[in-house]
Structure formats: C-alpha cells, structure tokens
Design a protein around this motif. Structure first.
Motif, PDB file in Angstrom:
ATOM      1  N   ASP A  18      14.468   1.589 -25.905  1.00  0.00           N
ATOM      2  CA  ASP A  18      13.029   1.512 -25.618  1.00  0.00           C
ATOM      3  C   ASP A  18      12.438   2.872 -25.274  1.00  0.00           C
ATOM      4  N   GLY A  19      12.930   3.926 -25.959  1.00  0.00           N
ATOM      5  CA  GLY A  19      12.394   5.274 -25.765  1.00  0.00           C
ATOM      6  C   GLY A  19      12.843   5.964 -24.493  1.00  0.00           C
ATOM      7  N   ILE A  20      13.881   5.441 -23.843  1.00  0.00           N
ATOM      8  CA  ILE A  20      14.374   6.003 -22.579  1.00  0.00           C
ATOM      9  C   ILE A  20      15.871   6.314 -22.700  1.00  0.00           C
ATOM     10  N   GLU A  42      19.019  10.186 -16.790  1.00  0.00           N
ATOM     11  CA  GLU A  42      18.866   8.731 -16.837  1.00  0.00           C
ATOM     12  C   GLU A  42      17.414   8.339 -16.535  1.00  0.00           C
ATOM     13  N   GLY A  43      16.793   7.610 -17.463  1.00  0.00           N
ATOM     14  CA  GLY A  43      15.416   7.158 -17.279  1.00  0.00           C
ATOM     15  C   GLY A  43      14.365   8.097 -17.840  1.00  0.00           C
ATOM     16  N   MET A  44      14.767   9.252 -18.345  1.00  0.00           N
ATOM     17  CA  MET A  44      13.838  10.235 -18.900  1.00  0.00           C
ATOM     18  C   MET A  44      13.594   9.945 -20.378  1.00  0.00           C
ATOM     19  N   THR A  45      12.447  10.343 -20.892  1.00  0.00           N
ATOM     20  CA  THR A  45      12.206  10.222 -22.323  1.00  0.00           C
ATOM     21  C   THR A  45      12.907  11.371 -23.045  1.00  0.00           C
ATOM     22  N   PRO A  46      13.264  11.191 -24.302  1.00  0.00           N
ATOM     23  CA  PRO A  46      13.862  12.290 -25.062  1.00  0.00           C
ATOM     24  C   PRO A  46      12.969  13.527 -25.109  1.00  0.00           C
ATOM     25  N   ASP A  47      11.666  13.357 -25.292  1.00  0.00           N
ATOM     26  CA  ASP A  47      10.764  14.512 -25.368  1.00  0.00           C
ATOM     27  C   ASP A  47      10.755  15.310 -24.072  1.00  0.00           C
ATOM     28  N   GLU A  48      10.760  14.624 -22.936  1.00  0.00           N
ATOM     29  CA  GLU A  48      10.778  15.313 -21.647  1.00  0.00           C
ATOM     30  C   GLU A  48      12.106  16.054 -21.460  1.00  0.00           C
ATOM     31  N   ALA A  49      13.209  15.435 -21.847  1.00  0.00           N
ATOM     32  CA  ALA A  49      14.513  16.084 -21.728  1.00  0.00           C
ATOM     33  C   ALA A  49      14.576  17.336 -22.606  1.00  0.00           C
ATOM     34  N   ILE A  50      14.093  17.227 -23.834  1.00  0.00           N
ATOM     35  CA  ILE A  50      14.081  18.387 -24.732  1.00  0.00           C
ATOM     36  C   ILE A  50      13.260  19.510 -24.115  1.00  0.00           C
ATOM     37  N   LYS A  51      12.090  19.176 -23.616  1.00  0.00           N
ATOM     38  CA  LYS A  51      11.195  20.170 -23.010  1.00  0.00           C
ATOM     39  C   LYS A  51      11.875  20.897 -21.844  1.00  0.00           C
ATOM     40  N   ARG A  52      12.616  20.159 -21.032  1.00  0.00           N
ATOM     41  CA  ARG A  52      13.243  20.750 -19.849  1.00  0.00           C
ATOM     42  C   ARG A  52      14.543  21.505 -20.150  1.00  0.00           C
ATOM     43  N   LEU A  53      15.296  21.080 -21.169  1.00  0.00           N
ATOM     44  CA  LEU A  53      16.641  21.610 -21.384  1.00  0.00           C
ATOM     45  C   LEU A  53      16.775  22.639 -22.497  1.00  0.00           C
ATOM     46  N   LYS A  54      15.886  22.579 -23.476  1.00  0.00           N
ATOM     47  CA  LYS A  54      16.000  23.451 -24.649  1.00  0.00           C
ATOM     48  C   LYS A  54      15.936  24.924 -24.244  1.00  0.00           C
ATOM     49  N   GLY A  55      16.911  25.691 -24.744  1.00  0.00           N
ATOM     50  CA  GLY A  55      16.911  27.134 -24.522  1.00  0.00           C
ATOM     51  C   GLY A  55      17.687  27.608 -23.309  1.00  0.00           C
ATOM     52  N   ILE A  56      18.234  26.695 -22.525  1.00  0.00           N
ATOM     53  CA  ILE A  56      19.038  27.111 -21.376  1.00  0.00           C
ATOM     54  C   ILE A  56      20.339  27.722 -21.896  1.00  0.00           C
ATOM     55  N   LEU A  73      19.299  15.486 -29.126  1.00  0.00           N
ATOM     56  CA  LEU A  73      18.085  14.665 -29.164  1.00  0.00           C
ATOM     57  C   LEU A  73      17.167  15.077 -30.313  1.00  0.00           C
ATOM     58  N   GLU A  74      17.035  16.377 -30.530  1.00  0.00           N
ATOM     59  CA  GLU A  74      16.197  16.842 -31.646  1.00  0.00           C
ATOM     60  C   GLU A  74      16.754  16.359 -32.984  1.00  0.00           C
ATOM     61  N   GLU A  75      18.062  16.437 -33.133  1.00  0.00           N
ATOM     62  CA  GLU A  75      18.710  15.975 -34.366  1.00  0.00           C
ATOM     63  C   GLU A  75      18.477  14.470 -34.565  1.00  0.00           C
ATOM     64  N   ALA A  76      18.604  13.709 -33.496  1.00  0.00           N
ATOM     65  CA  ALA A  76      18.378  12.265 -33.577  1.00  0.00           C
ATOM     66  C   ALA A  76      16.932  11.952 -33.937  1.00  0.00           C
ATOM     67  N   SER A  79      16.330  12.607 -37.705  1.00  0.00           N
ATOM     68  CA  SER A  79      16.937  11.600 -38.556  1.00  0.00           C
ATOM     69  C   SER A  79      16.421  10.191 -38.229  1.00  0.00           C
ATOM     70  N   HIS A  80      15.414  10.124 -37.377  1.00  0.00           N
ATOM     71  CA  HIS A  80      14.735   8.857 -37.030  1.00  0.00           C
ATOM     72  C   HIS A  80      15.662   7.844 -36.362  1.00  0.00           C
ATOM     73  N   ARG A  81      16.655   8.349 -35.627  1.00  0.00           N
ATOM     74  CA  ARG A  81      17.539   7.451 -34.878  1.00  0.00           C
ATOM     75  C   ARG A  81      16.954   7.125 -33.510  1.00  0.00           C
ATOM     76  N   ILE A  82      15.944   7.912 -33.088  1.00  0.00           N
ATOM     77  CA  ILE A  82      15.233   7.589 -31.845  1.00  0.00           C
ATOM     78  C   ILE A  82      13.744   7.715 -32.085  1.00  0.00           C
TER      79      ILE A  82
END
Length: 82
Positions: A18-20, A42-56, A73-76, A79-82
C-alpha cells in the motif's frame, strides 16, 4: 531482493505494501546500524526514503548501505514493482 554493490551488506530484502515500506532486512554489514536504519524506514514511503538516503557515502566509497537501499527503491519504481 536487491543485490548491493560496493558496500559491506550483500543484499537487501524489503516489502512495499500500500505504498509503505515494511520489513527491511540487510544481509551482512554493520548489524546494529542497519537494524536501526531498518526500523527508521518502517512506515516510510519509498519517495521519502529515496529523498533522505540517496547520495549518502561511506568512508572512501561513493555509496553506502542507505544509498544502496535508495537505488533498490529507484530500480523498483522504474520497473513498476512499486
């Protein structure tokens, strides 16, 4: 399942429902830090996780375990898996 590259962790398993984000498990790597990261995701959206973690980066590397999860997450998404 996502096979990591260039980091101590060898793979990341996770679920998106469900997008979480749910059930993030890193194999190998810094156990305590990765358990903490998993619980924070846990409980975060993929977009928020990408925003916070990308580039570390980690030490002298251009990537890190958090960055690898963002890439998973970006790969998923591509490929429309999420």
């Amino acid at each position: 399942e996502y096979i990591t590259q260039g980091v101590c962790s060898t793979k990341i398993n996770y679920e998106i429902r469900d997008g979480i984000i749910h059930k993030v498990v890193f194999t190998d790597g810094c156990n305590g830090n990765l358990q903490g990261l998993s619980r924070l995701l846990e409980g975060m959206t993929p977009d928020e996780a990408i925003k916070r973690l990308k580039g570390i980066s980690c030490r002298h590397k251009d990537t890190s375990c958090p960055d690898q999860f963002a890439k998973a997450l970006e790969e998923a998404k591509k490929s429309h898996r999420i």
